[in-house]
Design a protein around this motif. Structure first.
Motif, PDB file in Angstrom:
ATOM      1  N   THR A   1      -4.445   2.355  -8.454  1.00  0.00           N
ATOM      2  CA  THR A   1      -5.027   1.079  -8.822  1.00  0.00           C
ATOM      3  C   THR A   1      -4.517  -0.034  -7.899  1.00  0.00           C
ATOM      4  O   THR A   1      -5.289  -0.885  -7.474  1.00  0.00           O
ATOM      5  CB  THR A   1      -4.691   0.754 -10.289  1.00  0.00           C
ATOM      6  N   LEU A   2      -3.241   0.026  -7.570  1.00  0.00           N
ATOM      7  CA  LEU A   2      -2.669  -0.980  -6.680  1.00  0.00           C
ATOM      8  C   LEU A   2      -3.302  -0.890  -5.287  1.00  0.00           C
ATOM      9  O   LEU A   2      -3.648  -1.909  -4.687  1.00  0.00           O
ATOM     10  CB  LEU A   2      -1.142  -0.797  -6.599  1.00  0.00           C
ATOM     11  N   ALA A   3      -3.495   0.339  -4.798  1.00  0.00           N
ATOM     12  CA  ALA A   3      -4.118   0.512  -3.483  1.00  0.00           C
ATOM     13  C   ALA A   3      -5.556   0.011  -3.512  1.00  0.00           C
ATOM     14  O   ALA A   3      -6.040  -0.614  -2.559  1.00  0.00           O
ATOM     15  CB  ALA A   3      -4.067   1.979  -3.065  1.00  0.00           C
ATOM     16  N   GLU A   4      -6.248   0.283  -4.604  1.00  0.00           N
ATOM     17  CA  GLU A   4      -7.635  -0.178  -4.721  1.00  0.00           C
ATOM     18  C   GLU A   4      -7.703  -1.701  -4.749  1.00  0.00           C
ATOM     19  O   GLU A   4      -8.557  -2.303  -4.095  1.00  0.00           O
ATOM     20  CB  GLU A   4      -8.274   0.382  -5.999  1.00  0.00           C
ATOM     21  N   ARG A   5      -6.793  -2.293  -5.519  1.00  0.00           N
ATOM     22  CA  ARG A   5      -6.762  -3.762  -5.559  1.00  0.00           C
ATOM     23  C   ARG A   5      -6.453  -4.323  -4.182  1.00  0.00           C
ATOM     24  O   ARG A   5      -7.012  -5.339  -3.769  1.00  0.00           O
ATOM     25  CB  ARG A   5      -5.705  -4.242  -6.562  1.00  0.00           C
TER      26      ARG A   5
ATOM     27  N   GLY B   1       3.815  -2.647  -0.253  1.00  0.00           N
ATOM     28  CA  GLY B   1       4.587  -1.729   0.588  1.00  0.00           C
ATOM     29  C   GLY B   1       3.694  -1.025   1.595  1.00  0.00           C
ATOM     30  O   GLY B   1       2.460  -1.084   1.526  1.00  0.00           O
ATOM     31  N   ARG B   2       4.366  -0.327   2.517  1.00  0.00           N
ATOM     32  CA  ARG B   2       3.648   0.344   3.600  1.00  0.00           C
ATOM     33  C   ARG B   2       2.690   1.407   3.072  1.00  0.00           C
ATOM     34  O   ARG B   2       1.545   1.511   3.524  1.00  0.00           O
ATOM     35  CB  ARG B   2       4.669   0.964   4.563  1.00  0.00           C
ATOM     36  N   ASN B   3       3.140   2.214   2.119  1.00  0.00           N
ATOM     37  CA  ASN B   3       2.297   3.302   1.610  1.00  0.00           C
ATOM     38  C   ASN B   3       1.029   2.767   0.945  1.00  0.00           C
ATOM     39  O   ASN B   3      -0.061   3.298   1.158  1.00  0.00           O
ATOM     40  CB  ASN B   3       3.069   4.183   0.620  1.00  0.00           C
ATOM     41  N   THR B   4       1.205   1.740   0.141  1.00  0.00           N
ATOM     42  CA  THR B   4       0.049   1.139  -0.534  1.00  0.00           C
ATOM     43  C   THR B   4      -0.930   0.575   0.487  1.00  0.00           C
ATOM     44  O   THR B   4      -2.146   0.799   0.399  1.00  0.00           O
ATOM     45  CB  THR B   4       0.523   0.014  -1.479  1.00  0.00           C
ATOM     46  N   LEU B   5      -0.379  -0.155   1.468  1.00  0.00           N
ATOM     47  CA  LEU B   5      -1.244  -0.744   2.495  1.00  0.00           C
ATOM     48  C   LEU B   5      -2.015   0.344   3.237  1.00  0.00           C
ATOM     49  O   LEU B   5      -3.226   0.231   3.443  1.00  0.00           O
ATOM     50  CB  LEU B   5      -0.409  -1.560   3.487  1.00  0.00           C
TER      51      LEU B   5
END
Lengths: 222, 222
Positions: B5-9, B42-46
């Protein structure tokens, strides 16, 4: 790399299978075991291929129930990338201009080609739309469904896939409808439906044109 | 789940950033480090968010060079899911019918709105197309580029994004062009261009209509 290529090829073969067997929305694909055997691939490759088809809105996986052809029929989310366009007001004007060109002729073709069940489906959507409008409730989704159902009456698959894309694009616009305009919008949808129902192609085209030009003026001209 | 969800946002916020800053095709996004700071992720999310935008044809990542807005501008591959359609001959007929409705009016709008640099670009494509045709070489891609360049002359972003989709759809058809028809196809593209160049909207519309109706008949009627 090699593995990704195999999954991609498997995705293409799955697409060809869906096409060849003429699977429609909601149809169930063979089980994972059957697909592994038919395509002679391993479980991981198959799953990767299926995930790709999911991301393309071609299939949906329902846990425990199986894999089904998506109701979206492979039409991508925001397929034309409208979400990236900087000037959204100009985009809305451009969408309205595109609709003014396309939809009157679609309405004519709908009146000419609509079969009994198409007309029943269109009337169902119209009745729901009218109820919403009379109650002054949010109706953008049903408005889009009405224009899509008109496009489906043409039996032209390109129109049926395209119209929801350009009708949804102006959804934010439909949300800003003013109270005084409800009556006009109610009347024009009913008139479009009646012309299609009675196969009067010329009138269907004229009614759709009037309806969309009314919207275009309302939004502030060409 | 929370992480997805964080990555989608984050992907949505990146899209909003591209829109707000009016980035165009080929424009470079801030560096990974800058984006992490600006979006406080963070890098992974980005990276997950950027991969999502890559899959939507919104950005491209060039190893060592950075992240750029894609030339595809968010238009999906096979955006309307034509690859899934069972009856490809009917699909081609449907595509031709859609083009006959849309493109003559696009040609008129192109003649009206084309600016000097649009006309230069259109002529460049035409000259390449003519060379290919005279050599009896495969020209489907340039044919599609010509019709797209006409759509770009309108300055309507919906048309510019839509025409390549429906022009590419009939590419297999263009490949089957017969020798005797090259001359007619050569002549009509040149006439369409001349009408646009001289801002004669009525003639541009008529020439485009003739060209597409010719193709439609050739394919076997309506």
């Amino acid at each position: 790399m090699e593995k990704q290529t195999l999954a991609e090829r498997t995705a293409e073969r799955l697409t060809a299978m869906i096409r060849a067997r003429n699977y429609g929305p909601g149809d169930r694909l063979p089980t994972e075991q059957e697909l592994m055997e038919q395509l002679t691939v391993g479980r991981n490759t198959l799953r990767e291929a299926l995930r790709f088809l999911v991301s393309r809105n071609m299939v949906v996986i329902r846990q425990g129930a199986g894999t089904f052809v998506s109701e979206k029929q492979g039409v991508a989310d925001d397929p034309l990338g409208f979400g990236m366009v900087g000037d959204q007001r100009k985009l809305t004007r451009d969408l309205l201009a595109a609709r003014v060109i396309l939809e009157p002729q679609i309405a004519a073709l709908a009146a000419q080609n609509a079969e009994e069940e198409d007309i029943q489906r269109l009337e169902e959507v119209l009745l729901q739309l009218e109820t919403r409008m009379r109650r002054r409730e949010w109706y953008a989704e049903l408005d889009s469904a009405f224009h899509t159902a008109v496009a489906e009456c043409t039996h032209n698959q390109v129109m049926a896939r395209l119209i929801p894309v350009i009708a949804d694009g102006v959804r934010s616009f439909a949300e800003s409808v003013e109270q005084a305009e409800y009556e006009e919008t109610l009347r024009s949808h009913r008139r479009i439906f009646e012309a299609i129902r009675t196969h009067r192609a010329v009138e269907a085209q004229a009614e759709m044109q009037y309806h969309l030009l009314f919207n275009q003026k309302r939004y502030g001209g060409l």
